[in-house]
Design an enzyme around this catalytic site. Structure first.
Site, PDB file in Angstrom:
ATOM      1  N   VAL A 234      56.420 -21.877  11.585  1.00  0.00           N
ATOM      2  CA  VAL A 234      56.973 -23.171  12.007  1.00  0.00           C
ATOM      3  C   VAL A 234      58.152 -23.474  11.082  1.00  0.00           C
ATOM      4  CG1 VAL A 234      56.515 -25.632  12.333  1.00  0.00           C
ATOM      5  CG2 VAL A 234      54.728 -23.949  12.847  1.00  0.00           C
TER       6      VAL A 234
ATOM      7  N   SER B  44      57.092 -24.886   4.192  1.00  0.00           N
ATOM      8  CA  SER B  44      56.281 -24.492   3.048  1.00  0.00           C
ATOM      9  C   SER B  44      56.015 -25.732   2.211  1.00  0.00           C
ATOM     10  CB  SER B  44      57.024 -23.447   2.209  1.00  0.00           C
ATOM     11  OG  SER B  44      56.386 -23.251   0.962  1.00  0.00           O
ATOM     12  N   SER B  45      54.853 -25.774   1.575  1.00  0.00           N
ATOM     13  CA  SER B  45      54.549 -26.887   0.673  1.00  0.00           C
ATOM     14  C   SER B  45      55.567 -26.957  -0.450  1.00  0.00           C
ATOM     15  CB  SER B  45      53.137 -26.722   0.100  1.00  0.00           C
ATOM     16  OG  SER B  45      52.187 -26.697   1.149  1.00  0.00           O
ATOM     17  N   ARG B  46      56.096 -25.804  -0.844  1.00  0.00           N
ATOM     18  CA  ARG B  46      57.068 -25.761  -1.948  1.00  0.00           C
ATOM     19  C   ARG B  46      58.404 -26.403  -1.587  1.00  0.00           C
ATOM     20  NH1 ARG B  46      54.119 -20.985  -3.059  1.00  0.00           N
ATOM     21  NH2 ARG B  46      53.519 -20.819  -5.261  1.00  0.00           N
TER      22      ARG B  46
ATOM     23  N   ALA C 230      48.881 -30.044   0.289  1.00  0.00           N
ATOM     24  CA  ALA C 230      50.290 -30.400   0.497  1.00  0.00           C
ATOM     25  C   ALA C 230      50.664 -30.018   1.932  1.00  0.00           C
ATOM     26  CB  ALA C 230      51.192 -29.714  -0.521  1.00  0.00           C
TER      27      ALA C 230
ATOM     28  N   MET D  86      46.025 -24.653   0.684  1.00  0.00           N
ATOM     29  CA  MET D  86      46.089 -25.143  -0.694  1.00  0.00           C
ATOM     30  C   MET D  86      46.594 -26.592  -0.706  1.00  0.00           C
ATOM     31  SD  MET D  86      46.934 -22.028  -3.266  1.00  0.00           S
ATOM     32  CE  MET D  86      48.682 -21.910  -2.972  1.00  0.00           C
TER      33      MET D  86
ATOM     34  N   HIS E 131      50.953 -26.098   8.717  1.00  0.00           N
ATOM     35  CA  HIS E 131      49.490 -26.156   8.626  1.00  0.00           C
ATOM     36  C   HIS E 131      48.894 -26.824   9.873  1.00  0.00           C
ATOM     37  CE1 HIS E 131      50.418 -26.210   4.145  1.00  0.00           C
ATOM     38  NE2 HIS E 131      49.616 -25.168   4.260  1.00  0.00           N
TER      39      HIS E 131
END
Length: 282
Positions: free
Chosen positions: A178, A187-189, A32, A30, A37
């Site tokens: 990771v 996390s992107s968050r 970010a 998604m 990733h």
């Protein structure tokens, strides 16, 4: 790096005589993007002749409109990170209309209750949305292997069940979590956390490590009570759930059995941001 915005253009390129016989790795994201990733993409590049990365913030898996609107987006930075790994990556960046046309809705799935516990309990219809987009993307790309991170372990198990049920010919590869230097799962968050909270949030991983240490000698109820008590002493964190479940079925641990693998799962709010994590037990 080649970029595709439509399903038709991507499918046409993948079905060309040049690519038809090659192994294809797929990493759905998604955006970010972060080093978690990147680990998935690097593994795909190593194991396959072609790698497709999708960036699509999927509206049907958000049960909170505010969360959808606040989800971080930075396509320019994402492209820079991906091009640093390999110029041969195929990037798919469709619009919501391109994916869903005029029907932005989830399909119905039966996951034998795996989608009703933990994340599914607190995020109504979340996994129906996840399964809908993953099925669409897998049947479009038709990869040899698709890569998913174990941070979203419940999602990983549900996707494995989806692929089995729908008989989609792809190998689902789960990749290790990771972590940031303090142990916080990437996390992107995390971008939405204040600097101080992000630093302190390594506490979540410390609780999981503590649960793992106790798993050999204490029962699941005692460990859950201990974990809950630890969070009560840290007012900057709001614990949503802590649960120990079977790794394969996601069923809550009642009576521990030999030869069955277990994991501890946690969801926590910090700075109004929802963070999840998990750990394999022994």
């Amino acid at each position: 790096m080649q970029e595709f915005n439509t399903q038709k253009s991507l499918k046409s390129h993948l079905s060309s005589s040049e690519l038809k016989t090659r192994t294809i790795g797929f990493v759905p994201t998604m955006g970010a993007l972060h080093q978690g990733h990147m680990a998935l993409v690097k593994r795909s590049v190593e194991e396959n002749e072609v790698t497709v990365v999708s960036i699509f913030v999927n509206p049907t898996q958000f049960n909170n409109k505010n969360d959808l609107e606040k989800y971080p987006r930075d396509l320019a930075k994402d492209k820079e990170l991906l091009s640093g790994i390999s110029n041969s990556i195929l990037l798919f960046t469709p619009s919501v209309k391109e994916i869903y046309a005029d029907d932005v809705a989830s399909k119905f799935y039966n996951f034998d209750g795996m989608d009703q516990v933990m994340e599914g309990k607190y995020r109504k219809d979340h996994f129906a949305g996840v399964a809908t987009i993953v099925e669409k993307l897998l049947t479009l790309v038709m990869p040899t292997k698709a890569y998913f991170g174990e941070k979203d372990f419940q999602q990983l198990q549900i996707i494995k069940k989806l692929v089995h049920t729908k008989k989609i010919p792809v190998q689902i590869v789960g990749c290790p979590i990771v972590r940031e230097p303090n142990g916080l799962a990437m996390s992107s968050r995390n971008q939405r956390l204040s600097k101080s909270t992000r630093k302190e949030a390594g506490f979540i991983y410390q609780i999981l490590l503590g649960a793992n240490e106790q798993f050999g000698t204490k029962n699941a109820i005692s460990i859950a009570e201990w974990a809950t008590a630890q969070f009560k002493n840290r007012l900057e964190f709001e614990l949503e759930y802590f649960e120990i479940a079977e790794s394969d079925t996601l069923k809550k641990l009642i009576d521990r059995q030999k030869n069955i693998k277990y994991r501890a799962f946690v969801a926590v709010y910090a700075d109004g941001v929802r963070l999840i994590d998990n750990i394999a037990l022994n």
